[in-house]
Design an enzyme around this catalytic site. Sequence first.
Site, PDB file in Angstrom:
ATOM      1  N   ARG A  54       9.058   5.176 -13.652  1.00  0.00           N
ATOM      2  CA  ARG A  54       8.663   5.374 -12.255  1.00  0.00           C
ATOM      3  C   ARG A  54       9.884   5.809 -11.439  1.00  0.00           C
ATOM      4  NH1 ARG A  54       5.706  -0.301 -11.186  1.00  0.00           N
ATOM      5  NH2 ARG A  54       7.623  -0.957 -12.247  1.00  0.00           N
ATOM      6  N   ASP A  56      11.988   7.037  -8.070  1.00  0.00           N
ATOM      7  CA  ASP A  56      12.024   6.599  -6.677  1.00  0.00           C
ATOM      8  C   ASP A  56      11.802   7.766  -5.718  1.00  0.00           C
ATOM      9  OD1 ASP A  56      12.591   4.012  -7.466  1.00  0.00           O
ATOM     10  OD2 ASP A  56      14.758   4.333  -7.402  1.00  0.00           O
ATOM     11  N   ARG A 201      21.864   5.928  -9.540  1.00  0.00           N
ATOM     12  CA  ARG A 201      22.427   6.284  -8.232  1.00  0.00           C
ATOM     13  C   ARG A 201      23.611   5.402  -7.871  1.00  0.00           C
ATOM     14  NH1 ARG A 201      17.512   6.197  -4.230  1.00  0.00           N
ATOM     15  NH2 ARG A 201      19.212   6.605  -2.738  1.00  0.00           N
TER      16      ARG A 201
END
Length: 266
Positions: A54, A56, A201
């Site tokens: 999934r 973001d 990230r």
Amino acid sequence: MNDTPRRLAIGLEYDGSGFRGWQQQKDGRTIQPLVEQALAKVANHPVQVTCAGRTDAGVHATCQIVHFDTTAQRPLHAWLLGGNSHLTPEISLQWVRPVAPDFHARFSARWRRYRYIFLNRLARPAILRRRVTWYYRPLAAEPMHEAAQHLLGEHDFSSFRALGCQARHPIREVQSVSVTRDGDFIYLDIRANAFLHHMVRNIAGALMCVGRGERPSDWLAELREARDRSQGGVTAPPDGLYLVQVGYDAQFDLHPEAVIPRYGFV
């Protein structure tokens, strides 16, 4: 008429810049319901898809893998072309193929690979806006690569885990990682058995500190061992992040399609 469900796998790509992520939400535009609605129109029955990972808000994919079950009898090209005809231009099905009933896009996956792209030059981009992370100050790729090697192996990645991460534990195995430069582009490529929320990230943000010369290369080892998110760098923007590959056992025969597409900069 055969009413026995069969399972299909799909590889799809999307530009995530206009979405609040993959997973369906009460508020906000997401990718999952659009894919399900498009496939339902081809199947003529409701469709529920399961994805490999999934992504973001703002994150892209060049090879997201999903599976779904259907009783509809359609040729594979009908799923591909029909599905795409009902999708917004930012989302595109790339291939469709039948898989074994025990295949699961998420739980059968052995690893995922992400690519994070920095555009490192003085001038901001126009065409690549929201598709790369622009950074105008010089970044040194070699120290970033050296620093990233401290992440290899199985570790507690709490220092790179979002505060709101819902994973049951922070242990992950990074199987390969590299940082390379090609002209104005710097690529962070990382493969792991699974990822925590914002893990890539946050790693990218920490590597920026090393690339700017603010931290030594071995700082990532210290940060990893600290197991404390508050000691890490900033969370890098989602713009430069792409899900590019998902690996499965050979029995599922999905590796020929699960490769990094060549788009020039991706």
